[in-house]
Design a protein around this motif. Structure first.
Motif, PDB file in Angstrom:
ATOM      1  N   SER A 138      60.830  17.713  49.359  1.00 32.20           N
ATOM      2  CA  SER A 138      60.116  18.830  48.709  1.00 32.20           C
ATOM      3  C   SER A 138      60.909  20.135  48.791  1.00 32.20           C
ATOM      4  CB  SER A 138      58.741  19.022  49.355  1.00 32.20           C
ATOM      5  OG  SER A 138      58.875  19.352  50.729  1.00 32.20           O
ATOM      6  N   ALA A 139      62.059  20.106  49.430  1.00 32.66           N
ATOM      7  CA  ALA A 139      62.823  21.332  49.649  1.00 32.66           C
ATOM      8  C   ALA A 139      63.763  21.611  48.481  1.00 32.66           C
ATOM      9  CB  ALA A 139      63.630  21.223  50.944  1.00 32.66           C
ATOM     10  N   VAL A 140      63.869  22.885  48.129  1.00 26.13           N
ATOM     11  CA  VAL A 140      64.829  23.353  47.128  1.00 26.13           C
ATOM     12  C   VAL A 140      65.529  24.586  47.711  1.00 26.13           C
ATOM     13  CG1 VAL A 140      63.544  22.476  45.153  1.00 26.13           C
ATOM     14  CG2 VAL A 140      63.107  24.809  45.974  1.00 26.13           C
ATOM     15  N   VAL A 141      66.583  25.010  47.066  1.00 24.44           N
ATOM     16  CA  VAL A 141      67.319  26.182  47.551  1.00 24.44           C
ATOM     17  C   VAL A 141      66.584  27.451  47.119  1.00 24.44           C
ATOM     18  CG1 VAL A 141      69.503  27.419  47.506  1.00 24.44           C
ATOM     19  CG2 VAL A 141      69.492  24.922  47.411  1.00 24.44           C
ATOM     20  N   ILE A 142      66.311  28.314  48.077  1.00 23.05           N
ATOM     21  CA  ILE A 142      65.636  29.594  47.852  1.00 23.05           C
ATOM     22  C   ILE A 142      66.571  30.701  48.323  1.00 23.05           C
ATOM     23  CG2 ILE A 142      63.588  30.981  48.389  1.00 23.05           C
ATOM     24  CD1 ILE A 142      62.161  28.343  49.115  1.00 23.05           C
ATOM     25  N   ASP A 143      66.623  31.774  47.547  1.00 21.55           N
ATOM     26  CA  ASP A 143      67.496  32.886  47.930  1.00 21.55           C
ATOM     27  C   ASP A 143      66.816  34.197  47.539  1.00 21.55           C
ATOM     28  OD1 ASP A 143      69.521  34.695  48.433  1.00 21.55           O
ATOM     29  OD2 ASP A 143      71.110  33.354  47.732  1.00 21.55           O
ATOM     30  N   HIS A 144      66.339  34.943  48.527  1.00 22.12           N
ATOM     31  CA  HIS A 144      65.660  36.205  48.266  1.00 22.12           C
ATOM     32  C   HIS A 144      66.641  37.362  48.107  1.00 22.12           C
ATOM     33  CE1 HIS A 144      61.883  34.254  48.931  1.00 22.12           C
ATOM     34  NE2 HIS A 144      62.171  33.955  50.196  1.00 22.12           N
ATOM     35  N   GLY A 151      61.830  38.379  34.116  1.00 22.03           N
ATOM     36  CA  GLY A 151      60.663  39.196  33.790  1.00 22.03           C
ATOM     37  C   GLY A 151      59.588  39.090  34.839  1.00 22.03           C
ATOM     38  N   THR A 152      59.477  37.949  35.476  1.00 20.03           N
ATOM     39  CA  THR A 152      58.479  37.760  36.529  1.00 20.03           C
ATOM     40  C   THR A 152      59.202  37.592  37.863  1.00 20.03           C
ATOM     41  OG1 THR A 152      58.499  35.365  36.133  1.00 20.03           O
ATOM     42  CG2 THR A 152      56.871  36.667  34.932  1.00 20.03           C
ATOM     43  N   GLU A 153      58.536  37.967  38.926  1.00 26.66           N
ATOM     44  CA  GLU A 153      59.154  37.918  40.251  1.00 26.66           C
ATOM     45  C   GLU A 153      59.494  36.491  40.648  1.00 26.66           C
ATOM     46  OE1 GLU A 153      60.757  39.329  43.780  1.00 26.66           O
ATOM     47  OE2 GLU A 153      60.227  40.330  41.890  1.00 26.66           O
ATOM     48  N   GLY A 154      58.561  35.550  40.448  1.00 25.10           N
ATOM     49  CA  GLY A 154      58.834  34.150  40.749  1.00 25.10           C
ATOM     50  C   GLY A 154      59.000  33.892  42.239  1.00 25.10           C
ATOM     51  N   ASP A 155      59.485  32.688  42.537  1.00 18.48           N
ATOM     52  CA  ASP A 155      59.659  32.292  43.939  1.00 18.48           C
ATOM     53  C   ASP A 155      61.114  32.319  44.372  1.00 18.48           C
ATOM     54  OD1 ASP A 155      60.581  30.188  42.464  1.00 18.48           O
ATOM     55  OD2 ASP A 155      59.029  28.760  43.091  1.00 18.48           O
TER      56      ASP A 155
END
Length: 442
Positions: A138-144, A151-155
């Motif tokens: 269930s894991a994907v790469v996330i980078d804040h 246009g949208t903030e998203g995850d």
């Protein structure tokens, strides 16, 4: 009619085999493309069209097609394999993990694209090549910190990556200016496998996790250790690309504008198309493919290759090295090609000079050791196919009539010998005179 059908089948097989890999034309290839969904053929059409425009023949099949086969009558039907089927649990026909690994072991090339739905089958293929996708399905790469502004903030799972390997042979000489859009899963590299390397890495602020749940423990993958796209060049010069994102190759990402968070630079088009195109040129041997021809050696001042050398002979070793440009063989120019004169260990190790037209040569003196030697060239450079050349030659000592009559280093011993003889003659003469004088006196 049955005989005619057999003839047609045999002719089709022969035609397929004539388009296989050859040393004279490394890119004259047929490629099998396996898809989860036939819609991928249109959603990723730009990538496929770029291959076809460069002369590749693509054979599209669904991954569960019962007629899938990589070999027929012991002969490989394809020289490249593209797996755009991350969710496939089992391939159709005779294709399985062992068959794909055998395909690579035979010197053929592979592209594997995964995503969040990657099956155990795809993960096992990657693991066998030294690429370990995140075990959390269930894991994907996330980078804040390095996400793509939208246009949208998203995850922040759509990231703008620009940490590329610095290698012209892998990614071409033209710099990729725009960030690369990536949405998918990350992977790490097996530290025991020195044949795999990262081409596109995540930023230090990235991590791998489920974006829909809170972190209860530190993520298994984080920072720049996350590889987004990696390549493998096997010892037999087979090449493979592993990507954690299937969308990386899509028309949508090719054409999308991109702006990296924290940057004021906005690009009308992402760097995906340039990145994928250049990387595909490498994996299918349109770049970085070397061959060595006309390996020869002889005594300095002679032209014929001898059957044996004598110690202290002056000899010259020559080889021509060329690189495939995608359409023709061009001279390969480098200053780090070395030749060894080897017996158990290298007695001579010399960097070869080049005329910048493909010819490399080195001149040296045969060491004062006789036995069976080898000329060896072991050339391994990042992104290039390796060259391994060996040629055996015996070395003999001087014959009895080939030694110098007088050795300069022995002149002191010669002098001492002659001086002793001279002293002996003088003392002997003086002794006789004394003897005869005594006789006269008596």
């Amino acid at each position: 009619m049955p005989n005619f059908s057999i003839f047609i089948a045999s002719f089709s097989l022969l035609l397929a085999l004539t388009h296989s890999f050859s040393a004279e034309s490394p890119t004259d290839r047929r490629i099998l493309v396996l898809l989860d969904d036939s819609a991928l053929k249109s959603s990723h059409s730009i990538f496929f069209s770029s291959l076809q425009e460069r002369g590749f023949q693509l054979d599209f099949k669904l991954s569960d097609d019962p007629k899938i086969a990589l070999q027929r009558y012991g002969q490989h039907l394809y020289d490249g394999l593209i797996l755009f089927s991350p969710a496939t649990e089992r391939f159709g026909g005779s294709l399985d993990v062992a068959a794909i690994l055998d395909f690579v072991d035979s010197g053929r090339d592979l592209i594997v694209a995964a995503d969040a739905s990657a099956s155990d089958l795809i993960r096992n293929i990657a693991a066998e090549c030294g690429v370990d996708f995140d075990e959390d399905s269930s894991a994907v790469v996330i980078d804040h910190g390095s996400y793509a502004v939208s246009g949208t903030e998203g995850d922040h799972t759509l990231i703008a990556a620009d940490d590329l390997i610095q290698s012209d042979v892998l990614l071409g000489s033209a710099k990729i200016e725009a960030p690369i859009l990536f949405k998918g899963i990350g992977h790490s590299l097996n530290p025991l496998n020195n044949l795999v390397l990262k081409v596109l890495s995540a930023s230090p602020s990235a991590y791998s996790a489920n974006p829909k749940s809170k972190l209860s423990a530190p993520p298994s993958l984080s920072g720049s250790s996350i590889s987004l796209v990696s390549v493998v060049q096997a010892r037999n010069n087979a090449r493979a690309v592993f990507s954690g994102s299937l969308d990386l190759f899509s028309n949508k990402y090719f054409k999308s504008p991109v702006q990296k968070a924290g940057s004021s630079n906005k690009y009308a088009k992402s760097g995906n198309q340039q990145f994928v195109t250049e990387l595909s040129k490498w994996v299918f041997h349109e770049r970085g493919h070397l061959k060595a021809v006309n390996v020869r050696h002889h005594r300095v001042g002679e032209a014929d290759e001898p059957a044996i050398y004598r110690i202290s002979d002056d000899l010259e070793y020559l080889v021509e090295i060329y690189e495939w440009s995608g359409s023709s063989w061009e001279p390969y120019i480098a200053n780090d090609v070395q030749v060894q004169f080897y017996m158990m260990s290298p007695y001579v190790l010399k960097t070869m000079s080049t005329n910048k037209k493909g010819l490399y040569n080195a001149t040296f003196k045969v060491p004062d050791v006789y036995g069976v030697f080898q000329f060896k060239v072991e050339y391994q450079r990042l992104g290039y196919t390796s060259l391994s050349l060996a040629k055996q030659i015996p070395v003999r000592p001087f014959r009895h009539n080939e030694y110098e009559r007088f050795i300069p280093t022995a002149f002191p011993y010669y002098g001492s010998s002659f001086s002793v003889r001279a002293i002996f003659c003088v003392t002997n003469t003086l002794g006789e005179e004394v003897y005869f004088t005594n006789l006269d006196w008596m």
